[in-house]
Design a protein around this motif. Structure first.
Motif, mmCIF file in Angstrom:
data_model
loop_
_atom_site.group_PDB
_atom_site.id
_atom_site.type_symbol
_atom_site.label_atom_id
_atom_site.label_comp_id
_atom_site.label_asym_id
_atom_site.label_seq_id
_atom_site.Cartn_x
_atom_site.Cartn_y
_atom_site.Cartn_z
ATOM 1 N N ILE A 87 77.730 81.342 29.355
ATOM 2 C CA ILE A 87 77.221 82.755 29.816
ATOM 3 C C ILE A 87 77.329 82.837 31.093
ATOM 4 N N GLY A 88 76.701 81.969 31.857
ATOM 5 C CA GLY A 88 76.601 82.045 33.372
ATOM 6 C C GLY A 88 75.257 82.054 33.891
ATOM 7 N N ILE A 91 68.005 79.680 34.580
ATOM 8 C CA ILE A 91 66.612 80.082 34.637
ATOM 9 C C ILE A 91 66.137 79.602 36.162
ATOM 10 N N HIS A 92 66.883 78.309 36.678
ATOM 11 C CA HIS A 92 66.195 77.614 37.729
ATOM 12 C C HIS A 92 66.813 78.277 39.135
ATOM 13 N N PHE A 93 68.170 78.637 38.929
ATOM 14 C CA PHE A 93 68.827 79.242 40.176
ATOM 15 C C PHE A 93 69.540 80.533 40.111
ATOM 16 N N GLY A 94 69.186 81.081 39.006
ATOM 17 C CA GLY A 94 69.873 82.553 38.671
ATOM 18 C C GLY A 94 71.506 82.692 38.214
ATOM 19 N N MET A 95 71.716 83.796 37.892
ATOM 20 C CA MET A 95 73.146 84.214 37.359
ATOM 21 C C MET A 95 73.966 84.636 38.372
ATOM 22 N N PRO A 96 74.957 83.877 38.858
ATOM 23 C CA PRO A 96 75.976 84.461 39.776
ATOM 24 C C PRO A 96 76.543 85.885 39.178
ATOM 25 N N LYS A 97 76.996 86.630 40.110
ATOM 26 C CA LYS A 97 77.355 88.074 39.848
ATOM 27 C C LYS A 97 78.836 88.265 39.912
ATOM 28 N N ASN A 98 79.460 88.709 39.003
ATOM 29 C CA ASN A 98 81.052 88.782 38.359
ATOM 30 C C ASN A 98 81.631 89.730 39.482
ATOM 31 N N PRO A 99 82.410 89.394 40.617
ATOM 32 C CA PRO A 99 82.946 90.306 41.277
ATOM 33 C C PRO A 99 84.014 91.360 40.427
ATOM 34 N N HIS A 100 84.563 90.606 39.509
ATOM 35 C CA HIS A 100 85.526 91.647 39.046
ATOM 36 C C HIS A 100 84.926 92.929 38.311
ATOM 37 N N PRO A 102 80.750 93.802 37.948
ATOM 38 C CA PRO A 102 79.337 93.294 38.181
ATOM 39 C C PRO A 102 78.440 93.579 37.056
ATOM 40 N N GLY A 103 78.835 94.193 36.193
ATOM 41 C CA GLY A 103 78.013 94.898 34.891
ATOM 42 C C GLY A 103 78.080 93.581 33.921
ATOM 43 N N LEU A 104 79.058 92.902 34.066
ATOM 44 C CA LEU A 104 79.316 91.781 33.065
ATOM 45 C C LEU A 104 78.736 90.324 33.262
ATOM 46 N N ILE A 105 78.390 89.675 32.240
ATOM 47 C CA ILE A 105 78.438 88.291 32.594
ATOM 48 C C ILE A 105 79.492 87.474 33.337
ATOM 49 N N PRO A 106 79.140 86.264 34.151
ATOM 50 C CA PRO A 106 80.569 85.933 34.848
ATOM 51 C C PRO A 106 80.961 84.793 33.994
ATOM 52 N N GLY A 107 80.371 84.335 32.999
ATOM 53 C CA GLY A 107 80.791 83.437 32.102
ATOM 54 C C GLY A 107 80.329 82.175 32.762
#
Length: 386
Positions: A87-88, A91-100, A102-107
């Motif tokens: 998923i990407g 809980i410790h360091f957060g989810m990166p943002k998908n530049p392609h 931004p509304g989707l998970i980065p995977g």
């Protein structure tokens, strides 16, 4: 470096040397925080692992090979916890943002490396791929993603998840740097052209009809030797996915048993639940999974022995939004593993790349015989040139 995408781990920067000239000269390298890099800790996406890590005094041999080829290290990247998700999130360091998108998970789990490349913060994203952790985020972020032939790249000083599936892998924005990486890490040369491109109709029937038609049309427009077949395997995708998950869970438990027993509270609940599932597996179920794996691997070897390449959709379904419910994440992961597990079970290479002729962000994959990695890039070049 300004990182508004949360691609990199928040470590103090340390000078990591590299050759002044080489085949990767001028290319910036982002390294998943599962590989040791001298002067940095290795957290594997877990706070307890980070606390126990200490500063590493030696660099993973594969990373050193890239540095010796001229690549410039720009940082260690975020990863799903213990590399045990697609998923990407973390809980410790957060989810990166998908530049392609931004509304989707980065995977994931190579989320940070994918995002760093997609955002233009790096040219080469080094990750790992166990159940799709390079191919899936590459597809979601509009990148090229390479899962190498199992065992072909040096995996020392790399924290394992499931060693019989784990491989280092790479993501790039275009095919040229990917070809350069393959050369730099010593992948053998391969035939430029496959004998045929196999389209398994049962697999393409599982995805959206319009997308399937666009993928096949892109093959025809490139003049590729297409051969349609009802199926490439005697097993159902569901049976293969179950065998894959069984072996994965067993090995993931063995890799993380000590951490779990010492610090169970330091592991996210969903990751902990998967680890526990692995600890409770019946020995007979594991033996049956290995039996299916061996039979399937033999089938694939026979299928691909004459220089054929299998064409696959990289993703089984559209990725969920980053704020979706856990049930949506689980359904997405389960659907995608049915396709992504084929490379893991067989040990064969797979190359994922965007289909330029499709209106949406669509990723096509080429799946070839062991050590045919460079041929996959050659085929992708022909397809991308159209």
């Amino acid at each position: 470096m300004q990182d508004r995408w949360n691609a990199f781990m928040p470590y103090p920067q340390v000078d990591v040397g590299h050759a002044s000239a080489g085949p990767l000269s001028g290319l910036r390298l982002a390294v998943k925080d599962l590989f040791d890099v001298a002067g940095y800790p290795t957290a594997a996406g877990n706070a307890a692992v980070l606390a126990a890590s200490g500063i590493k005094t030696a660099t993973a041999p594969l990373v050193q090979t890239l540095l010796n080829a001229g690549a410039c290290f720009v940082g260690k990247t975020n990863t799903d916890e213990l590399a045990y998700s697609l998923i990407g999130g973390n809980i410790h360091f957060g989810m990166p943002k998908n530049p392609h998108d931004p509304g989707l998970i980065p995977g994931g789990s190579s989320s940070g490396s994918a995002v760093a490349v997609a955002a233009g913060l790096a040219d080469l994203g080094l990750g790992t791929d166990t159940s799709g952790s390079v191919r899936l985020p590459a597809a979601i972020n509009g990148l090229i993603g390479w899962r190498p032939t199992h065992g072909s790249l040096d995996n020392r000083a790399l924290r394992p998840l499931a060693p019989s599936f784990d491989v280092p892998g790479f993501m790039t924005r275009s095919l040229e740097p990917m070809a350069a990486v393959m050369s730099a890490v010593g992948m053998p040369s391969a035939n430029d052209r496959p004998s045929s491109m196999l389209i398994p109709e049962d697999i393409f029937e599982t995805i959206d009809d319009v997308i399937a038609d666009e993928m096949i049309a892109s093959l025809r427009s490139a003049g590729m030797p297409i051969r349609r077949t009802a199926s490439i395997i005697s097993f159902s995708l569901a049976d293969l996915a179950l065998a894959f998950i069984t072996i994965l869970q067993k090995e993931a438990w063995e890799s993380n048993k000590t951490l779990f027993e010492r610090s169970p509270e330091a592991i996210a609940p969903d990751i902990a639940a998967r680890l526990l599932a692995g600890s409770r597996l019946d020995d007979e179920a594991v033996r049956e999974a290995h039996r299916i794996r061996e039979l399937f691997s033999g089938e694939i070897d026979r299928l691909l022995c004459e220089n054929a390449v299998v064409v696959l959709p990289t993703l089984a379904t559209s990725p969920p939004t980053r704020d979706a419910e856990p049930e949506s994440f689980a359904a997405f992961r389960s659907a995608c593993i049915k396709l992504l597990c084929l490379s893991g079970l067989s040990g064969c290479p797979q190359l994922a790349f965007p289909v330029a002729s499709c209106a949406e962000n669509v990723s096509l994959s080429l799946f070839g015989a062991r050590s045919a990695d460079r041929m996959l890039v050659n085929v992708a070049r022909r397809l991308s040139a159209e």
